[in-house]
Design a protein around this motif. Structure first.
Motif, PDB file in Angstrom:
ATOM      1  N   LYS A 135       0.852  -1.192   0.000  1.00 23.31           N
ATOM      2  CA  LYS A 135       0.000   0.000   0.000  1.00 23.31           C
ATOM      3  C   LYS A 135       0.887   1.242   0.000  1.00 23.31           C
ATOM      4  O   LYS A 135       1.962   1.251   0.582  1.00 23.31           O
ATOM      5  N   ALA A 147      -8.905  11.342   5.504  1.00 20.14           N
ATOM      6  CA  ALA A 147      -9.629  10.689   4.417  1.00 20.14           C
ATOM      7  C   ALA A 147     -10.956  11.400   4.149  1.00 20.14           C
ATOM      8  O   ALA A 147     -11.365  11.556   2.997  1.00 20.14           O
ATOM      9  N   HIS A 154       1.940   5.052   0.983  1.00 22.01           N
ATOM     10  CA  HIS A 154       1.855   5.859   2.205  1.00 22.01           C
ATOM     11  C   HIS A 154       1.545   7.304   1.817  1.00 22.01           C
ATOM     12  O   HIS A 154       2.218   7.887   0.982  1.00 22.01           O
ATOM     13  N   VAL A 160      -6.424   5.923  -2.122  1.00 21.24           N
ATOM     14  CA  VAL A 160      -5.144   5.501  -1.536  1.00 21.24           C
ATOM     15  C   VAL A 160      -5.216   5.633  -0.012  1.00 21.24           C
ATOM     16  O   VAL A 160      -4.718   4.768   0.714  1.00 21.24           O
ATOM     17  N   ALA A 161      -5.861   6.671   0.477  1.00 24.32           N
ATOM     18  CA  ALA A 161      -6.026   6.838   1.921  1.00 24.32           C
ATOM     19  C   ALA A 161      -6.909   5.741   2.513  1.00 24.32           C
ATOM     20  O   ALA A 161      -6.809   5.431   3.701  1.00 24.32           O
ATOM     21  N   GLN A 162      -7.750   5.129   1.671  1.00 27.46           N
ATOM     22  CA  GLN A 162      -8.628   4.034   2.097  1.00 27.46           C
ATOM     23  C   GLN A 162      -7.931   2.675   1.962  1.00 27.46           C
ATOM     24  O   GLN A 162      -8.591   1.650   1.894  1.00 27.46           O
ATOM     25  N   GLN A 163      -6.617   2.695   1.826  1.00 29.86           N
ATOM     26  CA  GLN A 163      -5.780   1.499   1.744  1.00 29.86           C
ATOM     27  C   GLN A 163      -5.835   0.777   0.400  1.00 29.86           C
ATOM     28  O   GLN A 163      -5.527  -0.403   0.310  1.00 29.86           O
ATOM     29  N   TRP A 164      -6.216   1.458  -0.656  1.00 30.79           N
ATOM     30  CA  TRP A 164      -6.117   0.896  -1.999  1.00 30.79           C
ATOM     31  C   TRP A 164      -4.671   1.037  -2.451  1.00 30.79           C
ATOM     32  O   TRP A 164      -3.985   1.979  -2.056  1.00 30.79           O
ATOM     33  N   THR A 165      -4.244   0.181  -3.350  1.00 25.65           N
ATOM     34  CA  THR A 165      -2.925   0.373  -3.957  1.00 25.65           C
ATOM     35  C   THR A 165      -3.048   1.491  -4.983  1.00 25.65           C
ATOM     36  O   THR A 165      -4.150   1.785  -5.470  1.00 25.65           O
TER      37      THR A 165
END
Length: 157
Positions: free
Chosen positions: A4, A13, A6, A38-43
């Motif tokens: 993921k 978010a 950073h 990305v902040a929601q843990q997506w790549t």
């Protein structure tokens, strides 16, 4: 599965989501949407695919955001110089507006090539049909002028 990305905690978010939903500029909206995902843990790869961005470009957006913060998301293309100057002076544009309210001299309906010829006569040089179409479309939008195609059908845009 790729690691993921950073994001530096410049914004939460929820703030990223709000900026994404409120963005007036589509380029900025896509960038905020990417950062929100990305902040929601997506790549980055997954988020780029969802928002329709190139993976390398998406990585650059994340890097820039981490380095510069929220100001990095601004659409910088808006600061570019405006397009080349108008072919017609404001007075000539007003004259064209009046001309478009009656049929063209050669008959039929106004078209890009006919407007281009009208402009060429006024400025004394060749004007491409596309520029005529651009003027016709813009003045139509400003003044509610109806445009018809070569078959006499109204053009919808």
């Amino acid at each position: 599965m790729p690691p993921k990305a950073h994001l530096f905690p410049h914004l939460t978010a929820d703030e990223l989501k709000r900026l994404y939903r409120q963005a007036q500029d589509t380029t900025e909206a896509r960038r905020w949407h990417l950062l929100y995902l990305v902040a929601q843990q997506w790549t980055i790869k997954q988020a780029a695919h969802v928002v329709g961005l190139n993976y390398d470009y998406a990585k650059e957006i994340v890097r820039r955001y981490n380095r510069e913060g929220p100001t990095a998301i601004k659409n910088r293309s808006q600061k570019r110089q405006p397009s080349p100057r108008s072919l017609l002076t404001p007075e000539q544009q007003q004259e064209l507006r009046k001309a478009l309210k009656s049929p063209p001299p050669e008959g039929g309906n106004w078209s890009g090539p006919k407007v281009a010829r009208w402009i060429a006569e006024r400025i004394g040089r060749q004007v491409y049909p596309q520029r005529g179409w651009d003027y016709l479309k813009r003045l139509r939008d400003e003044n509610g002028i109806k445009i018809k195609d070569s078959y006499g059908l109204s053009v919808k845009e």
